[in-house]
Every structure is written in C-alpha cells, then in structure tokens.
Design a protein around this motif. Structure first.
Motif, PDB file in Angstrom:
ATOM      1  N   ARG D  59       0.813  -1.211   0.000  1.00  0.00           N
ATOM      2  CA  ARG D  59       0.000   0.000   0.000  1.00  0.00           C
ATOM      3  C   ARG D  59       0.851   1.267   0.000  1.00  0.00           C
ATOM      4  N   VAL D  61       0.556   5.707  -0.166  1.00  0.00           N
ATOM      5  CA  VAL D  61      -0.257   6.920  -0.106  1.00  0.00           C
ATOM      6  C   VAL D  61       0.510   7.984  -0.902  1.00  0.00           C
ATOM      7  N   PRO D  62      -0.050   9.195  -1.085  1.00  0.00           N
ATOM      8  CA  PRO D  62       0.659  10.184  -1.907  1.00  0.00           C
ATOM      9  C   PRO D  62       2.001  10.582  -1.304  1.00  0.00           C
ATOM     10  N   THR D 155       4.288   7.541  -1.204  1.00  0.00           N
ATOM     11  CA  THR D 155       4.912   7.181   0.071  1.00  0.00           C
ATOM     12  C   THR D 155       4.455   5.763   0.416  1.00  0.00           C
ATOM     13  N   VAL D 157       3.523   2.729   2.781  1.00  0.00           N
ATOM     14  CA  VAL D 157       3.096   2.696   4.188  1.00  0.00           C
ATOM     15  C   VAL D 157       2.831   1.311   4.769  1.00  0.00           C
ATOM     16  N   GLU D 161      -2.166  -5.523   4.147  1.00  0.00           N
ATOM     17  CA  GLU D 161      -3.349  -4.815   4.646  1.00  0.00           C
ATOM     18  C   GLU D 161      -4.421  -4.842   3.552  1.00  0.00           C
ATOM     19  N   PRO D 162      -5.695  -4.589   3.893  1.00  0.00           N
ATOM     20  CA  PRO D 162      -6.690  -4.386   2.837  1.00  0.00           C
ATOM     21  C   PRO D 162      -6.298  -3.187   1.978  1.00  0.00           C
ATOM     22  N   ILE D 163      -6.478  -3.314   0.688  1.00  0.00           N
ATOM     23  CA  ILE D 163      -6.153  -2.206  -0.216  1.00  0.00           C
ATOM     24  C   ILE D 163      -7.257  -2.058  -1.257  1.00  0.00           C
ATOM     25  N   GLY D 164      -7.218  -0.911  -1.938  1.00  0.00           N
ATOM     26  CA  GLY D 164      -7.922  -0.764  -3.195  1.00  0.00           C
ATOM     27  C   GLY D 164      -6.899  -0.851  -4.310  1.00  0.00           C
ATOM     28  N   CYS D 165      -7.238  -1.524  -5.384  1.00  0.00           N
ATOM     29  CA  CYS D 165      -6.321  -1.591  -6.534  1.00  0.00           C
ATOM     30  C   CYS D 165      -7.169  -1.582  -7.795  1.00  0.00           C
ATOM     31  N   PHE D 171      -8.139  -8.013  -0.317  1.00  0.00           N
ATOM     32  CA  PHE D 171      -7.675  -8.334   1.030  1.00  0.00           C
ATOM     33  C   PHE D 171      -6.537  -9.343   0.932  1.00  0.00           C
TER      34      PHE D 171
END
Lengths: 245, 245, 245, 245, 245, 245
Positions: D59, D61-62, D155, D157, D161-165, D171
């Motif tokens: 995962r 993040v910006p 970035t 992190v 973990e659960p993610i959106g893709c 999951f």
C-alpha cells in the motif's frame, strides 16, 4: 415519439412526501440496486422544492456541424417538439452525456416548461442564461451553467426513449424523486415494494436520531441490535396507541 | 428495431480504397465538419485491414442491476437480436459510453458476427476474452480489453438508432472508414461531395511527399502556393497523358 | 521567433550514452526536482533509439475556427516555418496541451524534419497518418494517433518559447533525454552537475543488480549501508585497477 | 507487518488452469459481485503466462516531501522489507492509487521478487526502467511505464493490509487470477463456490462456441433455451461416457 | 513584454451593456465559431457585475522546482511585473492550464490590480486566500479556491502573448464579455460584425420570451417561422414609432 | 485500532488562531513541502469556523458487494467503532479515494461526532442527507453531497492508519488547519518550526497589504527588497515599542 407518458398516482406522491432520497437509496440497495443516483444533479438554486414525478426523457448525442445548427431547432425532432409533449407534473430527465460546455436549455424553453406545468428538470449537463432560467421559477438540477447553446456541443435525437443520465439508466415513466441531495430513480416495477420499506426506514432513522441526541453511542443502536429493535418497536407501538398524528 | 440497413455501393468502396482517414478528415474539415473521428477507436490487433462500410449502430445505457443481468441476454431487445439483423459488409458501431471496465462482446458474439459477414466492429468501449476475440478474425477497433461482461456496467437498449460513439454523432447508414488511425464517419448526405475531393487530396499529398523527399522546403510547398500548384498541375497532366495506371 | 537554438556539446551526448532516464530522474530528485518526466511520452514504434539533444520547443493553444484553418498553414507563424528553423540534432518538443484528438504532424512534416536531421519528436499530443509517419523513420514519442489534422483542435502560436509539455516546464535549449521510459528534461543550468552524478548512479545500480542476481537480499544492499558501500568501493577500485574498459 | 501470507492449495491452481478471467467474472456476477476486475491491469509484455495465486498486498499513499525520499528506502517500513516477506507463488498486488507518473518498482526490485519465486506483480500504477524490468522475466500487469521513482509521487506505508487496486477491494490472501484480459479477485470466502461453477461455465461456453462455428444463430443458443440445454446435456453425457480426457 | 494593450472604445461597452454572453455565443455560432466560452470561469462571489473589456493575457507553465520558487516573485518576468503593466479597464485573462491546486493570486496581488483599475480577473485556475480576495472587491471568475501559492504548481512565463484559457484561444486585446454564465471571447477582428447582430438577437429573444409568457407554444415561435417573423417585425416597427426609449 | 490519538497542545491552537492556510502553505513550501493542501476540501456550508486539531484518520477501499453491505455497519471494524474512539477536539480526516457518488456519513453519524466534541470532518469524498448533516452543526469540508450510502461505493477498513486524502499523505496526529481555503496538513515533526515562521509571515503580509492599499507598486514591495525590509523592520520595532496589543 417514444413511450407515452403516464400520470402519477397521487398516493405515491403523498407516501413519498417525507422520504429523503438518501433513505430511498438505502432501500434500493437492500434490493440489490446500487446505481440509482444521478451524478451531477445538483440544485441550481437554493431552496428548490422536493419533487416527485414520472421521468419524461430526452436524449442528445454529440454535435455534428451539419446537424447541430440553429436551423435544427425548427425540425420535427427538436427539443421544442419534445417540450410540447410534456404532461403537467412530469420531471424532464435529459441525457446530455455529461457535457458541461453547452447549455441544453435557456430561459425561453424553461419558461415554456414551467407554463406546461412541468415539475422540474434534471440533467447531467448544464443550462444557459442563468439569470433568465432562475427567473422562470422552474426547479432545475444540473451541473451548472454555460453560455453556449445546446447545438454548440450536442445534437438532439429523441424523447421518451431509454437514456443514461449521470451514469444511471432511466426509462420513460420511471419514478424520480429529487431533493437537496439530488435525483434518485425508482424503477417503475419496484415502486410498490419500495414505498412501504422507505416509509418505515425513514421512521426508524428518525427515532435513532433522537436516541443519538440523547447521547446513546452508535454500536448496537445503528444498525439496531435486538435490544434496540425491541425498544424501537415499543416506541412505535406507543406512537400508534396515541392514534394518528 | 430502428432504421433498415442499406447495402454499400461498390463504387464507394472502390473510390475510397486508397484514401486514408487522415485525408478524409481534412476534406470534411474544409466542409466545416471538425468532429468526425471516433475517439478511442484503436486497432485491437496489428495488421487489421482497412475497411469501408455502412454504420449499423448499437446503443447501451448504464447498468441497472434489475435490468443488466445474464437473463437479459435472452430478451427480444438484446445484443443477440441486434447481431442477427446485421447484413454482410456492415460495420457495427457500438455506443458503450466510453465504458472501459465491461467488455461489450466476447468470443461467441464476435464469432457470430464474423459468420454473418460483418466487416468489422468499432466501439468507444472494450471487448472481453481477448484471446477468443482475436481467434475469430473479426477486425475490431476499441479502447482495449476487460474481463467483465457487458451487463456488469451496461444495459443494452436498441439498434439502428442515432448514437454517440467516441464523442461523435453516428446515424444508421452513415459511411464509416477505418484504418490504422481509427474510424471516421462520413455523413450519408455528404458522401457524394467528399469522395472526389478526397481522392484528389490524396493524390496531391502523395506528390508533395515526393517533393519533400527531394529536399524541397515546406513554405510554398505545403500548402502549395501558385508556383507549386502550377508544377503539380503539370505533373498531373503528364500522368494523365501516360494513360491510366 | 523566440530563443536561438544551441548546438549540443558532443561530450554530453557521450557521457549520457549509457544513462537511463530512470537514473536521471533519481539524480534530479536528489537535487529537489520531482517534475521532470514528460507524461504521455510513449514510443510510437518499438525499437526506437535512445536520443539526447537540446529542446526545440513549439507551442499550440486551442483551436478557434477563425484562426485554426488549413489556410493558416501558409502563415509566417506556422508549424512549417518552425520546422525550417530546426537545427540538426535537436529534439522537437511540442506543447499540444495533451490534446489526443488532433494529430499535430503527419507524414509530410515528419519527413521534412527527418531530412533536416532532427533527432526526434516528443509531444503530449498525438500524430496523424500513422503508416506515413512510421515510413519517415523519424523517432516519435507521443500519446498515440488520431486521424484529424492539428487545426481541428489546435492553433499554432510560436516556437522556441517556454512551454508546458506533459505537465513539465520545458525551456528552449534544455537538455532532453529519451528512451523506452519516455522523455526527461535536464534543466540547462543543471547539466554540469547532473552528468557525473548520473554516470556514478548508473554504475552503482549495475553493481547492485549483479548482487541481487547472486541472491543478496535487499535490506542493506539497496540503498547500500556502510558495509555494502565498502564492498562496492572495493569493486570500483578493482575495476579501475584493471584499466579502462 | 499485517496478515500472514498463506500457501496456495495446488488443487485450486489445477482447477483454474483452463478457466479464463472472463468466465470468472460471469460466475461472480451471478453471485452478485460486479466489482472484481482490477482496472488498468494490462500485461506489460506480450506472451506473459496465465497465473493464479494468493494476493500479497502493498500500500502506498501520496508523496510528502519529508517522507518520500531515497533515504526512506532503508526504513523498516519499506518496499524492500515488504518484498523480503513475499512467499514463493504469491502475486504482489500493489495499491498505487492509479498514479501513472511514478514507477513503483524498477529492475532491481523486480529481480529480487523473481528470485524469491513471486508469481507476478499487478498494480494500478506503473513500473520504471522498462528494459530492465523486462529483463528480469517477472510477469507484470500495470498501466505502463514511467521513468521517475516511486518516491517522486508515492509514500510506501505497509503490506498485507486491505487495499484498493484499480477500483477493487483486495484483502490479503484473496485469490487472484490473471490472463490477457487482466486481473480478477476471487474473495477468499467464495473460492469453494466459484471454482466448480467456473469450470462448468467454461465447458458450456466452449460447446456454444462450437455451435456458433457450425452456423447456429444466437437466439436460443446463448443463453441456452430448454432445447439447447438438452442438447448440451446430451453432449456432456456423451463426453463423460468416453471416459476422462 | 508582448503585445501593447489597447484602450476600449466606449461605444463597444455601451452597445454590449445589455447583451448576455449566451446571446453572444449564439451570434458567434452563426459565424462558425463554436469554441468561445471559457470553461471553468465561474463567478467567485454572488452579485459580481457584468463586465466588458480587452483581454490582458498572462501565461503559466507547470512548476519546476528550480524555477517556481518564492524567489522568482522578484524576477523581471513575474506576475508582479505583469500587473504593473495592466491598464485601467482591462480584463486579466490568465492561462493556469486548468490547475486547481495552486492559487494564482491572493489578496495582495488582487488588491494591486483593483488599485490599478483592472475591471476583473478570469482564469481557468483558482485563487488563494478567499477571504482576502473577496475583501479587495476585484471581480473574479475562476474554478474556485486553493490555499497553496502559484509556485506550488505553476511557473510564470510571460504576458500579452496568445494563450489558451479554459480550452479557448485568447489573443491580447480580444474583446472579453463576462456575466453570470462566465466569460466569452469575441475575436478582435469580428467585433464590428458581432455587435449589431447581438443587439438584434437580444431584442428578438426578449420579444419571444414575452410571447411564451402569453402562452404561445414553441413550434413556429422559436425559431420564428414566417408568420412569427412578420408579427415580430410589426412589433419592432411599432416600438420605433414610439421613439427612443 | 491503529495509532492512539493525542491531545492538542493549547499553545498551538492559540498561536495559529490568526494564521491562514494560505500562509501555512507558503511556509511549508519554503521548507520544501509542496503537497500539503487537501484537494476537494471545500466548506459544506458558508460561515464554518476556522479549526485546528490533530488528524484522526479513517480509511475506505472500494466497495465489494460481499463486504460493503448495511450488515457491515455492525462489524467491529466499522465507521461506528471508529467514531466511538474519536477524542474531543480531533479533526476526522477520511480517505474516501475521491469517490463522489457515495456519501461517507449522514445525519446520524455526524450528530454522534458532534456529541463527542469532534472539531470537524474533512474528506475527499462527499456526505449524504445534506439537510440532516447541516442540522447537526458539525463543520464539514468535502466535495459535496450524494444520496447513496457509503457501502454503495466504499468498504470501510480501519482508522488511525496513514491515509491519502485529496492527494496528500496524512498520518494519525498530524496537525490539521482548515479555513475557507480548505485543509492543510502540518506534519507532526515540523509543527515546532512552522508555527513561528507562519506567525511572522502573516504579520509581514498584513503590513504589505497596507502598503498596497497606500498605493505602493509591487516590485520591491512583494517580495520585499532591502529597502522595503528595512521599512518593515522599523515598523515592527515601532509596534513592539507600543507594547503588546
């Protein structure tokens, strides 16, 4: 052209008089329908009324310079002809393919719709001549305003056909409900099932809101566990004992 | 449903045999039409043939879970019924509203189209089961591939109606020409004017290209000034003196 | 019009002969520059060469029908005039505002650029007449292909001015490096600093790659901790002892 | 960090060996799941193998300039540490928030994944150093290539973990199947139900395809009406009489 | 830098005092210009006045960290220098490439423009420090507000050059008209033709609106057929007989 | 779940009481941070207060029909559980992946947050039941309103984890400041440095604004050259001689 419009059963309007579009989407979701809210259907002016009506659909395709001309406005297949077929109480639902740089209607067409008793206009496009449109008093939900006319970006092709509007399928005579959150379609075949469930959901959420205001924490309350459900049912019974409000 | 398909005049196919879509857009622009190229109409496979044919249109609206189901594939208004109405030589032009996460057709429907003699398929959406579709040999221009079926994102509503495809208006029986640059629509009413101008433009640009290869600078050559035009006319006359090629 | 083009110092081309654009972006990032890669600059054809050159910039604004006409191609401010000013070895960098439905150049203009010795063309737009452009042999990086001509969507306004291309600022005579990953701009003022750092980074990453292939885990290796750095330095010293390669 | 990876039951891999992602999406749709195909998951190279495996999620993040730095690559929470936790046979599924101007991995990280026996990499972002990544032989499905490194736009992190893709929830340890049409997630809890239905659907569609090739029209065939179903069942029975293939 | 600004002929301002941007786009469309309305040019505050003036253009390209710095604000090529060249009565038209996360101007620059007598500011970007900008009283049309300064996303490169703004070409000294529907450009060369046609169109539409309010249906009225045109002409003659109003 | 929330030092709130988000972004830019403003964080209602607080983060991934159901609202990992962990004074920062067609919270959840003393809610998504949410009095910054509930488009997965919101990385307990221009994140580690610089920047810009109102031209004033700086310093000294205000 297309499907004949149907009058709205006044009992439907009455039943939905105090049901929000948010509640309707929850009820429709429980029936497996996730895609019923028209994206981009924002109120053009503050204070527009909540409205309920049958969809009267209009359909545009992209502009082609040989077709999308001011002269086309006099064609038998024109927005003018479509408007003259709108019955009082309908809601005009216009597929503008999300185009935001060509206003589908201006003050003159909106004034005529208002005169015919149209309940409101919803589109995934925009209108033009904002001052004039506001002046007509027709409630409008759309993506905003643009100065250019429809033919700058759009070719009108028909009415009372199935359309897409804001990413949602709308068929002629589907039920449309609109409030501050925008427009929701209730498929014609589901209206009978949806209304009682929506009325009950609205009552339940009203009760939960009062519980929250009393300081009750969310877990167990919303959604309601067994104990909460029992309390709610008791409250409902008490309400009904007090007779109709 | 909708407009009857028309057979293609073989003289049109012959005249356009060596005219590129780039040239056609230039000719249409000179007639005031800027919006004639279907965005997103990329070849699915390398080496697909250049094709010319009449548009046979199909139309989707967004998916609604009560309508867009595998069961709907057996409805009288279904992609299956539309395909059975396609005449040999037509080009299927499918309005998928630019949806790229639901494949409008897979191997089975493309195989049936190929069997019926359909010249090609162009859509602003995508197809599914890429390996299978390539196996059918049907030439396809689209935005790519997705695994999910059409009903995941789309509801089929009709055929041989006016549509938008890739931001362009397409009417049943408009002329469609497709090559490596994608698909261009020539409005049915303009075909007679466009063909001779396009053939001449193609010849002129071929001559200019040879001049560039000889080292002639662009100013005065392209576009041609008077002196260049005189040289070109002389060359044309010389060509014609040598008789038909 | 605009800034005079500058010849490329051959030592720069030589130094960057084996440095990837990926490595250059890492070096520029360490100097605080994150926005140096031109979005949408994909190779038009497989097998295009790696190129290095000074930017020769061209600039378009949106089409306005009174300006963006085939007649405008003969104007003194035209793409034709701009091309005639391109020096051998330059890289044409064209700001097409990301427009993907109007091809900035076709076969004739690309053929002329090739004849003038232009090293390559990069744009955030598209080209037209794909078959013809590929035939000229000019290396092109762009977003793809469209049949319509530039004036369908764009008005040409000048050359050798500062531009935006693919979301990056490019000034005339900035250094451009392009490979399979697309195009990176090295600001003219930073070239002297960037080159030695990039050459060293490329060598280091080559050594790390070999370590990975030997089965060394990533932590401590990439980025290198002290022990790894010592091993790498020893390897470098060993390489240099063996004399120039 | 996060959920422990699980080994893949070899019977699952075997059962799905000849089931396409298109078929899987049809089966999942019949169970009410429409959103299971990862948008943007295109093959990086032609000829990549079909793969099946458990999701090992990463995962991003910006980017924030104080965090997304080359120095961060040595942090305990880094892509390097995540890769060292990948078991053989897993499929790395990376949430890059659809960012297409910062490559999540280059040749070095892909080489290490290949060494660890990772079956493939799928992301809604892009990779960098295309030539290098292709050289590692790791199968990759993504949106393309960009020269800049991950920290230019992202970035890192965490992992497992659960993610959106690509607009889909994934999951850790969900089943992932990828072919030329891209990647589909089969939720871990549904695998047992989905596999037999998918195998049967694949067989049915194979039979229908042969019927189409024999010239049978689509209505009544696909979807199959009662008569067609009877013919198909007879064919299945005949197949089984001939013993296992 | 760039083209010298021109004063506005007061007769133009007077003639256009009661002509809406919607009417101007209709007149320009009849002359073949469809792309004249600046997308994203929404009023920043309710009640902003209708304004007419010559375009004074400013141009940004994307931010590059070595150029787009607070220090750059003191450069001779800076927004500050551009503002000091603005004549009273001009309309600043700023090409921010549609960037919505970096405010081109805040309270200080807007205050200075107001002091210099600038009539208004229109941009396809956003402003920053909303409270402060509203406090200056400068009328602004834009896409909204963002806290970050221009250099966070933009590099300023010049003024009084041709620009794109909201997808429209704007040249220095083109005529700009702005009202509640946003901003329209009237190309300098067409002003003489457009004004009388626009004044007449406005009068005609005013008369049609009154007819609609009397209950006249649209077909034959709008657009006007021969009978309607005769009635309108009679009304115009009657108006003129009554002398100037 | 996730990181424990921290109380806000009241001296921070006091120091930032009169510092705008615009000023904070300028100070952060000078420290190298360009990406600190949450895109799409617009005030839901006019007149919302300026707020300062620690981020309490929530995270959604896309909806999957087996997970994103009304039943999931009773799960231990639910928005309800997350809200019950919010301390008074925190700012809820919700990563909705920019989804604008599913409202993350309605009146009931907002009422509960208000009761718990939450200072405000900021999200890159939307809320639902606009009338109800406004009724709770909770200050909200978001992209707008939609009728459908969160599970129509989103699956909730956790709280007090690192998130992306509006294209910016936000970590639990980062400092958030919100005003009419939207929300800015001040990374926890930089708060000590940023506050004094921001207070000084705000004072300087206030002085410059007064100079502009006196008619001083921009060059040399903003940014301040040496002479201006000396004048400003003298003014500051004079202010301080007059004692605390």
């Amino acid at each position: 052209m297309g499907t004949d419009p149907l009058p709205l059963d006044p009992r439907i309007a009455e039943a939905l008089a105090s049901v929000s579009t948010a509640t309707l989407t929850t009820v429709l979701l429980k029936k497996g329908l996730r895609n019923v809210w028209l994206r981009g259907s924002r109120p053009l002016a503050p204070g527009q009324p909540r409205i309920v009506g049958h969809a009267y659909t209009l359909r545009f395709v992209p502009a082609r310079e040989d077709l999308a001309t001011p002269a086309s406005w006099a064609s038998p297949i024109s927005t003018r002809a479509a408007i003259e077929g709108m019955p009082a109480g309908c809601i005009a639902v216009v597929d503008a393919m999300g185009v935001t740089d060509a206003g589908i209607f201006g003050d003159i067409l909106c004034a005529r719709m208002k005169q015919r008793g149209v309940a409101g206009l919803v589109t995934d496009g925009v209108v033009r001549d904002l001052a004039g449109v506001l002046g007509t008093g027709l409630p409008v939900w759309c993506q905003g305003t643009a100065a250019p006319s429809s033919v700058t970006g759009l070719t009108f092709v028909g009415w009372q056909e199935p359309i897409g509007c804001g990413g949602v399928a709308v068929f002629p005579n589907d039920l449309i409900v609109i409030d501050m959150d925008g427009a929701v379609v209730v498929p014609a075949a589901l209206v009978g099932d949806v209304i009682p469930a929506a009325v009950e959901q609205e009552r339940l959420e009203g009760w939960i809101m009062r519980e929250v205001e009393r300081g009750v924490p969310l877990p167990g309350l919303y959604p309601a566990n067994e104990a909460t459900t029992a309390r709610y049912r008791a409250w409902v019974d008490g309400q009904q004992d007090q007779g109709p409000k």
